[in-house]
Design an enzyme around this catalytic site. Structure first.
Site, short mmCIF file in Angstrom:
data_model
loop_
_atom_site.label_atom_id
_atom_site.label_comp_id
_atom_site.label_asym_id
_atom_site.label_seq_id
_atom_site.Cartn_x
_atom_site.Cartn_y
_atom_site.Cartn_z
N LEU A 33 93.17 78.56 49.38
CA LEU A 33 92.48 79.68 50.05
C LEU A 33 92.30 80.88 49.13
O LEU A 33 92.22 82.02 49.59
CB LEU A 33 93.21 80.09 51.33
CG LEU A 33 93.44 78.96 52.35
CD1 LEU A 33 94.18 79.49 53.58
CD2 LEU A 33 92.11 78.34 52.77
N GLY A 36 88.42 80.32 49.15
CA GLY A 36 88.00 79.67 50.40
C GLY A 36 88.49 80.45 51.60
O GLY A 36 89.29 81.38 51.47
N ALA A 76 88.20 74.56 42.80
CA ALA A 76 88.02 75.17 41.48
C ALA A 76 87.82 76.66 41.68
O ALA A 76 87.48 77.11 42.77
CB ALA A 76 86.78 74.58 40.78
N SER A 118 79.59 70.89 36.81
CA SER A 118 78.60 71.97 36.83
C SER A 118 77.56 71.80 35.73
O SER A 118 77.89 71.44 34.59
CB SER A 118 79.32 73.30 36.65
OG SER A 118 78.40 74.30 36.32
N TYR A 142 84.28 79.41 32.45
CA TYR A 142 84.02 78.59 33.65
C TYR A 142 83.36 77.28 33.24
O TYR A 142 83.80 76.19 33.64
CB TYR A 142 83.13 79.35 34.66
CG TYR A 142 82.60 78.43 35.75
CD1 TYR A 142 83.45 77.95 36.75
CD2 TYR A 142 81.26 78.01 35.77
CE1 TYR A 142 82.99 77.08 37.73
CE2 TYR A 142 80.79 77.14 36.74
CZ TYR A 142 81.66 76.67 37.72
OH TYR A 142 81.20 75.80 38.67
N ARG A 262 71.14 89.65 30.92
CA ARG A 262 72.40 89.26 30.27
C ARG A 262 72.13 88.16 29.28
O ARG A 262 71.77 87.04 29.66
CB ARG A 262 73.40 88.77 31.33
CG ARG A 262 73.85 89.86 32.28
CD ARG A 262 74.99 89.36 33.15
NE ARG A 262 74.53 88.54 34.25
CZ ARG A 262 74.22 89.01 35.45
NH1 ARG A 262 74.29 90.29 35.71
NH2 ARG A 262 73.83 88.18 36.40
N GLY A 264 72.89 85.15 26.85
CA GLY A 264 73.86 84.08 27.07
C GLY A 264 73.59 83.37 28.39
O GLY A 264 74.18 82.33 28.67
N GLU A 265 72.71 83.92 29.21
CA GLU A 265 72.32 83.22 30.44
C GLU A 265 71.01 82.49 30.16
O GLU A 265 70.11 83.07 29.55
CB GLU A 265 72.09 84.22 31.58
CG GLU A 265 73.33 84.54 32.36
CD GLU A 265 73.04 85.36 33.61
OE1 GLU A 265 73.83 85.28 34.52
OE2 GLU A 265 72.02 86.07 33.66
P1 NAD Z 1 84.14 77.88 46.55
O1 NAD Z 1 84.85 78.94 45.76
O2 NAD Z 1 83.50 78.27 47.83
O3 NAD Z 1 85.16 76.67 46.84
C1 NAD Z 1 86.21 76.32 45.96
C2 NAD Z 1 87.47 76.12 46.78
O4 NAD Z 1 88.55 75.73 45.91
C3 NAD Z 1 87.93 77.38 47.51
O5 NAD Z 1 88.13 77.09 48.89
C4 NAD Z 1 89.24 77.77 46.82
O6 NAD Z 1 90.14 78.43 47.68
C5 NAD Z 1 89.74 76.41 46.32
N1 NAD Z 1 90.63 76.49 45.16
C6 NAD Z 1 90.43 77.16 44.00
N2 NAD Z 1 91.47 77.00 43.17
C7 NAD Z 1 92.36 76.19 43.80
C8 NAD Z 1 93.63 75.65 43.47
N3 NAD Z 1 94.22 75.93 42.29
N4 NAD Z 1 94.27 74.88 44.38
C9 NAD Z 1 93.70 74.61 45.59
N5 NAD Z 1 92.48 75.08 45.95
C10 NAD Z 1 91.83 75.86 45.08
O7 NAD Z 1 83.10 77.18 45.56
P2 NAD Z 1 81.88 76.19 45.86
O8 NAD Z 1 80.64 76.89 45.49
O9 NAD Z 1 82.02 75.56 47.19
O10 NAD Z 1 82.14 75.10 44.73
C11 NAD Z 1 82.76 73.83 45.00
C12 NAD Z 1 82.81 73.05 43.71
O11 NAD Z 1 81.48 72.81 43.22
C13 NAD Z 1 83.55 73.75 42.58
O12 NAD Z 1 84.28 72.78 41.87
C14 NAD Z 1 82.45 74.31 41.70
O13 NAD Z 1 82.84 74.44 40.35
C15 NAD Z 1 81.38 73.24 41.87
N6 NAD Z 1 80.02 73.76 41.63
C16 NAD Z 1 79.46 74.66 42.50
C17 NAD Z 1 78.17 75.14 42.25
C18 NAD Z 1 77.50 76.11 43.17
O14 NAD Z 1 76.34 76.47 42.91
N7 NAD Z 1 78.13 76.56 44.26
C19 NAD Z 1 77.48 74.71 41.10
C20 NAD Z 1 78.10 73.82 40.22
C21 NAD Z 1 79.36 73.33 40.51
#
Ligand code: NAD
Length: 330
Positions: A33, A36, A76, A118, A142, A262, A264-265
């Protein structure tokens, strides 16, 4: 089936859990959390088991892997900018936690693990649309930590024969996208600004473009990867089209200001999704216009989200300019 979703209280994770419950699976959510939110799971909280745990630390959470069929590993730290200031926190949550999840999956012989990777691993790509064989060039912690996680998953697949698939998501958007205190994904920033009747902060001249994929399409790709007979594959998941930030401003029909670009983007992200179409038999369904309409119908979700302005963004992205300014010269 019995399924674990790590990061299930997050943006993509909570949508995935909802769909799995709708499909009558048994679901355990593992989440610390940190970004999340349990409210994301409000509608199904009585139908799932939620365990609050930090996956970067080995602990009693591991015993939940007993009798599990499939693990979706989404946990993550997912905001880009703070990763520059806190690389070790990102390493722990994105790399060490992935190692721990892989080892737990191996110990309990789970049938498949799906990793959410990603598209940031491509850095500033030379080829558009960008396919899975394009050069890897992570430009900030990241991107690097997500790529290292993917490498671990593929190594465990090779050496220990742990069945796995890695999906490289492009820009996922939809309801419940993160609204934490971090400056992050464009839709969260813009929708909170729109609700507050403040100008949208467009980076640069807004001609940079992104491949936006709606969250329900992402969820379908995750589920298809788990249930289709594929293994050891890395697959791009995007819409397969790219759209400028100015196009989004038009769709949101809002006033805007321009803030410094920015370096690098990438100027463009654009997924080649031919592999996903071929081996997953998946294709995206929700167009950007439909997706934005869905967001607008749920815009109240962003009522509590931080409202960014030129000054607070300048402060939040200081380390970006300090460390990444040279990237575009390479
Ligand atoms: P989010 O931050 O909403 O969800 C990530 C969840 O992981 C959160 O609920 C957080 O509390 C939990 N978390 C983080 N570190 C933790 C730990 N050490 N132990 C347990 N729980 C942990 O992010 P999201 O956008 O839903 O992304 C989900 C996944 O998809 C991630 O792995 C992210 O890297 C990947 N991703 C997302 C996108 C995007 O555009 N949203 C793009 C590429 C990759």
């Amino acid at each position: 089936m019995k399924i674990i979703v790590t990061g299930g209280a997050g943006f993509i994770g909570s949508h995935l859990v909802e769909k799995l419950i709708l499909d009558s699976h048994e679901v355990i959510v593992l989440d610390n959390l940190s970004t999340g939110n349990l409210e994301n799971l409000d509608q199904i909280k009585n139908k799932i088991k939620i365990i609050k745990c930090d996956l970067s630390i080995k602990g009693s959470w591991i015993k939940n892997f007993k009798d599990i069929d499939i693990v979706f590993h989404l946990a993550a730290l997912a905001d880009i900018v703070p990763s520059i200031e806190h690389p070790s926190k990102y390493f722990q949550s994105n790399v060490t936690a992935t190692l721990n999840v892989l080892e737990a999956s191996r110990e309990f012989n789970i049938s498949k693990i799906i990793y959410s990777a990603s598209s940031s691993c491509y850095g500033i790509p030379k080829v558009y649309p960008t396919s899975e064989v394009e050069k890897i060039m992570p430009l900030y912690p990241y991107a690097l930590t997500k790529y290292l996680g993917e490498q671990l998953v593929m190594h465990w697949n090779n050496v220990y024969k742990l069945p796995s698939v890695s999906l490289r998501f492009f820009n996922v958007y939809g309801t419940r996208s993160r609204t934490s205190s971090n400056y992050g994904a464009v839709f969260g920033v813009f929708l909170a600004q729109k609700l507050a009747n403040k100008p949208l902060t467009v980076v640069g001249d807004g001609t940079q473009s992104r491949d936006f994929i709606y969250v329900s399409d992402t969820v379908e790709a995750l589920i298809d990867s788990a249930f289709n007979n594929i293994n050891g594959e890395i697959i791009n998941i995007g819409y397969g089209l790219t759209c400028t930030i100015n196009d989004i401003v038009k769709l949101l029909n809002s006033k805007f200001i321009n803030i410094p670009k920015r370096s690098g983007e990438p100027d463009c992200t654009w997924a080649d999704i031919s592999k996903a179409k071929k081996i997953l038999k998946w294709k995206p369904k929700i167009s950007l216009k439909e997706g934005v309409n869905k967001l607008m119908n749920n815009i109240d979700y962003w009522k509590e989200a931080p409202i960014w302005d030129e000054k607070s963004i300048e402060k939040a992205t200081k380390s970006w300019f300090k460390y990444l300014g040279h990237q575009s010269e390479k």
